[in-house]
Design an enzyme around this catalytic site. Structure first.
Site, PDB file in Angstrom:
ATOM      1  N   ASP A  47       4.761  20.099   7.969  1.00  0.00           N
ATOM      2  CA  ASP A  47       5.589  21.258   7.780  1.00  0.00           C
ATOM      3  C   ASP A  47       6.649  20.994   7.122  1.00  0.00           C
ATOM      4  OD1 ASP A  47       6.302  19.426  10.014  1.00  0.00           O
ATOM      5  OD2 ASP A  47       7.571  20.756  10.489  1.00  0.00           O
ATOM      6  N   LEU A  48       7.209  19.550   7.109  1.00  0.00           N
ATOM      7  CA  LEU A  48       8.564  19.358   6.301  1.00  0.00           C
ATOM      8  C   LEU A  48       8.106  19.172   4.788  1.00  0.00           C
ATOM      9  CD1 LEU A  48      10.046  16.826   8.628  1.00  0.00           C
ATOM     10  CD2 LEU A  48      10.625  19.339   8.318  1.00  0.00           C
ATOM     11  N   LYS A  95       0.909  -1.336  -0.203  1.00  0.00           N
ATOM     12  CA  LYS A  95       0.124   0.102  -0.057  1.00  0.00           C
ATOM     13  C   LYS A  95       0.686   1.203  -0.088  1.00  0.00           C
ATOM     14  CE  LYS A  95      -1.445   1.470   4.143  1.00  0.00           C
ATOM     15  NZ  LYS A  95      -1.116   2.761   4.524  1.00  0.00           N
ATOM     16  N   ASN A  96       1.851   1.019   0.926  1.00  0.00           N
ATOM     17  CA  ASN A  96       2.777   2.527   1.051  1.00  0.00           C
ATOM     18  C   ASN A  96       3.642   2.554  -0.170  1.00  0.00           C
ATOM     19  OD1 ASN A  96       1.177   3.048   3.317  1.00  0.00           O
ATOM     20  ND2 ASN A  96       2.827   2.382   4.729  1.00  0.00           N
ATOM     21  N   ASP A 127       5.717   0.559  11.967  1.00  0.00           N
ATOM     22  CA  ASP A 127       4.463   0.050  11.242  1.00  0.00           C
ATOM     23  C   ASP A 127       4.437  -1.574  11.860  1.00  0.00           C
ATOM     24  OD1 ASP A 127       3.551   2.256  10.273  1.00  0.00           O
ATOM     25  OD2 ASP A 127       4.178   1.601   8.084  1.00  0.00           O
ATOM     26  N   ARG A 154       1.494  14.240  13.298  1.00  0.00           N
ATOM     27  CA  ARG A 154       1.805  14.196  12.091  1.00  0.00           C
ATOM     28  C   ARG A 154       1.532  15.498  11.273  1.00  0.00           C
ATOM     29  NH1 ARG A 154      -0.770   8.594   9.710  1.00  0.00           N
ATOM     30  NH2 ARG A 154       1.225   8.904   8.413  1.00  0.00           N
ATOM     31  N   ARG A 182      -8.534  -0.553   5.385  1.00  0.00           N
ATOM     32  CA  ARG A 182      -7.741   0.398   4.572  1.00  0.00           C
ATOM     33  C   ARG A 182      -6.419  -0.031   4.038  1.00  0.00           C
ATOM     34  NH1 ARG A 182      -7.187   6.130   7.754  1.00  0.00           N
ATOM     35  NH2 ARG A 182      -5.683   6.092   5.921  1.00  0.00           N
ATOM     36  N   CYS A 217      -5.153  12.627  13.615  1.00  0.00           N
ATOM     37  CA  CYS A 217      -4.668  11.400  13.447  1.00  0.00           C
ATOM     38  C   CYS A 217      -4.430  10.373  15.032  1.00  0.00           C
ATOM     39  CB  CYS A 217      -3.383  11.396  12.615  1.00  0.00           C
ATOM     40  SG  CYS A 217      -2.628   9.858  12.305  1.00  0.00           S
TER      41      CYS A 217
HETATM   42  C1  EPZ Z   1       4.631   6.910   6.274  1.00  0.00           C
HETATM   43  O1  EPZ Z   1       4.048   7.865   6.881  1.00  0.00           O
HETATM   44  C2  EPZ Z   1       3.900   5.756   6.187  1.00  0.00           C
HETATM   45  N1  EPZ Z   1       2.549   6.007   5.347  1.00  0.00           N
HETATM   46  C3  EPZ Z   1       3.367   5.283   7.608  1.00  0.00           C
HETATM   47  O2  EPZ Z   1       2.396   4.205   7.499  1.00  0.00           O
HETATM   48  C4  EPZ Z   1       4.535   4.970   8.398  1.00  0.00           C
HETATM   49  O3  EPZ Z   1       4.320   4.731   9.916  1.00  0.00           O
HETATM   50  C5  EPZ Z   1       5.447   6.149   8.326  1.00  0.00           C
HETATM   51  O4  EPZ Z   1       5.755   6.645   7.026  1.00  0.00           O
HETATM   52  C6  EPZ Z   1       6.928   5.806   9.142  1.00  0.00           C
HETATM   53  O5  EPZ Z   1       7.323   4.803   8.661  1.00  0.00           O
HETATM   54  C7  EPZ Z   1       2.793   5.893   4.013  1.00  0.00           C
HETATM   55  O6  EPZ Z   1       3.718   5.680   3.394  1.00  0.00           O
HETATM   56  C8  EPZ Z   1       1.523   6.332   3.402  1.00  0.00           C
HETATM   57  P1  EPZ Z   1       6.965  10.338   8.059  1.00  0.00           P
HETATM   58  P2  EPZ Z   1       4.339   9.437   6.923  1.00  0.00           P
HETATM   59  O7  EPZ Z   1       6.482  11.617   7.472  1.00  0.00           O
HETATM   60  O8  EPZ Z   1       5.104   9.541   5.518  1.00  0.00           O
HETATM   61  C9  EPZ Z   1       7.171  13.502  11.557  1.00  0.00           C
HETATM   62  C10 EPZ Z   1       0.674   2.771   7.814  1.00  0.00           C
HETATM   63  O9  EPZ Z   1       0.246   2.291   8.927  1.00  0.00           O
HETATM   64  N2  EPZ Z   1       6.776  14.745  10.565  1.00  0.00           N
HETATM   65  O10 EPZ Z   1       8.126   9.460   7.995  1.00  0.00           O
HETATM   66  O11 EPZ Z   1       3.372  10.152   7.333  1.00  0.00           O
HETATM   67  C11 EPZ Z   1       5.904  12.782  11.668  1.00  0.00           C
HETATM   68  O12 EPZ Z   1       5.160  13.238  12.618  1.00  0.00           O
HETATM   69  C12 EPZ Z   1       1.065   4.193   7.953  1.00  0.00           C
HETATM   70  O13 EPZ Z   1       0.839   2.219   6.873  1.00  0.00           O
HETATM   71  C13 EPZ Z   1       6.982  15.883  10.754  1.00  0.00           C
HETATM   72  O14 EPZ Z   1       7.349  16.108  11.803  1.00  0.00           O
HETATM   73  O15 EPZ Z   1       5.369   9.356   7.872  1.00  0.00           O
HETATM   74  C14 EPZ Z   1       6.727  11.463  12.219  1.00  0.00           C
HETATM   75  O16 EPZ Z   1       7.129  11.638  13.609  1.00  0.00           O
HETATM   76  C15 EPZ Z   1       0.826   4.826   9.041  1.00  0.00           C
HETATM   77  N3  EPZ Z   1       6.821  16.980   9.872  1.00  0.00           N
HETATM   78  C16 EPZ Z   1       8.175  11.547  11.609  1.00  0.00           C
HETATM   79  O17 EPZ Z   1       8.086  12.694  10.994  1.00  0.00           O
HETATM   80  C17 EPZ Z   1       6.170  16.382   8.642  1.00  0.00           C
HETATM   81  O18 EPZ Z   1       6.210  17.531   7.642  1.00  0.00           O
HETATM   82  C18 EPZ Z   1       7.883  10.204  10.486  1.00  0.00           C
HETATM   83  O19 EPZ Z   1       7.044  10.539   9.595  1.00  0.00           O
HETATM   84  C19 EPZ Z   1       6.532  15.141   8.233  1.00  0.00           C
HETATM   85  C20 EPZ Z   1       6.429  14.089   9.106  1.00  0.00           C
END
Ligand code: EPZ
Length: 421
Positions: free
Chosen positions: A124-125, A22-23, A308, A121, A400, A116
């Site tokens: 900002d980045l 999915k991801n 995950d 989540r 999902r 969420c």
């Molecule tokens: C991806 O989410 C996955 N989703 C998530 O899988 C997975 O848990 C996560 O990566 C970590 O591996 C998809 O690929 C669709 P991140 P993502 O940006 O991209 C912080 C599942 O169960 N952050 O790597 O949203 C964030 O809050 C899902 O399949 C910021 O601070 O995760 C977190 O603490 C759930 N600012 C960390 O970075 C931002 O702008 C990593 O999040 C973006 C992220």
């Protein structure tokens, strides 16, 4: 509303075919926006999140043909660049259209995702990344409004924190930009790697794929072209989940269509818990432990232990011989499964972002509630080992991200039925 009824305590046996990730599929679907020709995707998982993103693309004006594991997406007909709240609120990953819409159409509006279950989540980045490429971003009425009147320009993007979605949006935005973009501290997840390989094949040359430093040579406004069908990589989290099913039910289970390299950390942790494996190229068999040993886990970015898989391992650890410690470092609130596992008889204590999982002799069926995707799969794992019947409510979370879960589990002998209340 649908719920799952699981009668636990049985040994399972047989084969499970792992679906596409999915991801990996979600950013790849978003990346089709970068092309003005039809793109064919194969090995898609048949899950709700995929259908949600395809619906969003259709709402933007794309022509979408979708059948089970395949989709043909033609983004030549896109007329809107607005990702509406109605869809984004259902699925945060909709934010992945930000980079490609902006890259191809020079403007877009994407609803802010909102709350969420697993943590704040923020995005900002993602925003900083497109701003680095010259976009003007404002927040208007709950929408991120991004404009790049003269197109995006290659630049250096330094991520303070490793972000999977942020990296994906950055590479997609950079793909059609003018000049070269360098991304420092990029995510290295296999899903990011497949996206980069796709963009590279489509005409945006990318150096450093799989490393934390990516260099993207933008096409300067020329849409990408994906001539060959794109085959989505196997889902490493689904594979890890079924390995946990084998470990907790003491069952020999063979997984087909897996990339065993992508699930190394899960394999190593299960080995340390006493399980053993027969590993072939795209197939793996788990042989259960005589007695499950305890395990210590700290979640981290790839190639570290995936957040995950945290909930699923916690379920397995409830029946280990000693106390296990599980530390969650990526999402501050990803422990919603703890109280539900305790309802099944587990003995888990939480302090901050560390869970102490004390061993119990057995789990006992109860009514529980799914709270997010992976928390839900942890409840399924626990229920399969629990004595008696467990009812899992709010299983739309499972739908999902887990393709044909009951069918796959039933095929290996689990007593699982979906019911309506
Ligand atoms: C991806 O989410 C996955 N989703 C998530 O899988 C997975 O848990 C996560 O990566 C970590 O591996 C998809 O690929 C669709 P991140 P993502 O940006 O991209 C912080 C599942 O169960 N952050 O790597 O949203 C964030 O809050 C899902 O399949 C910021 O601070 O995760 C977190 O603490 C759930 N600012 C960390 O970075 C931002 O702008 C990593 O999040 C973006 C992220």
């Amino acid at each position: 509303m649908d719920y799952l009824e699981i009668e636990g305590g049985y040994r399972l046996n047989g084969e499970v075919t792992i679906s596409g990730a999915k991801n990996a599929a979600l950013p790849i679907i978003a990346a089709t926006i970068l092309s003005d020709k039809a793109v064919v995707l194969k090995n898609l998982p048949n899950v709700v999140d995929i259908r949600t993103l395809l619906k969003l693309l259709a709402m933007l004006g794309a022509k979408v043909e979708h059948s089970d594991t395949e989709a043909k997406i033609d983004c030549s007909s896109i007329t809107s660049t607005k990702a509406v709240y109605e869809i984004v609120a259902q699925m945060r990953a909709s934010i992945l259209v930000l980079g490609p819409l902006l890259g191809r159409f020079k403007h877009c509006e994407v609803s802010l995702p909102g709350g969420c279950a697993i943590g704040q989540r923020p995005i900002d980045l993602h925003i900083k990344a497109v701003e680095a490429l010259g976009a003007e971003v404002s927040l208007e009425h709950g929408y991120v409004v991004a404009k790049a009147k003269n197109g995006l320009k290659g630049n250096k993007i330094i991520f303070d924190k490793i972000t999977v979605g942020g990296t994906e949006n950055a590479v997609m935005a950079a793909a059609m930009a003018e000049g070269v973009t360098e991304i420092v501290n990029a995510a290295k997840e296999p899903e990011v790697v497949q996206l980069c390989e796709m963009l590279d094949m489509g005409g945006a040359k990318i150096e450093g794929i799989g490393s934390s430093r990516l260099k993207i040579h933008g096409t300067n406004g020329k849409p990408l072209e994906f001539k060959e069908p794109i085959e989505i990589i196997p889902d490493r989290i689904e594979a890890g989940t079924y390995l946990c099913v084998g470990a907790i039910t003491k069952s020999e289970i063979t997984l087909k269509n897996v990339n065993t390299e992508h699930i190394q950390t899960s394999i190593e942790k299960l080995e340390s818990m006493g399980c053993s494996f027969n590993i072939k190229k795209d197939e793996i068999t788990i042989f259960p432990a005589k007695e499950l040993e305890s395990v210590n886990i700290v979640t981290a970015e790839y190639p570290g232990f995936p957040t995950d898989m945290q909930a699923q391992f916690m379920a397995v650890a409830t029946l280990a011989n000693k106390e296990s410690l599980i530390e969650e470092r990526l999402f501050e609130n990803r422990f919603m499964h703890v109280s539900e596992l305790n309802r099944l008889g587990a003995d888990i204590w939480l302090k901050g972002n560390v869970a102490a999982v004390r061993p119990v002799k057995e789990l006992i069926g109860a009514e529980v509630m799914a709270t997010d995707l992976r928390a839900s799969s942890a409840l399924v794992i626990a229920a399969l080992a629990a004595k008696g019947v467990t009812k899992i409510r709010r299983i739309y979370h499972l739908d999902r991200g887990y393709d044909r879960l009951e069918e796959k589990l039933s095929k290996i002998g689990a007593k699982v039925v979906r019911k309506k209340s």
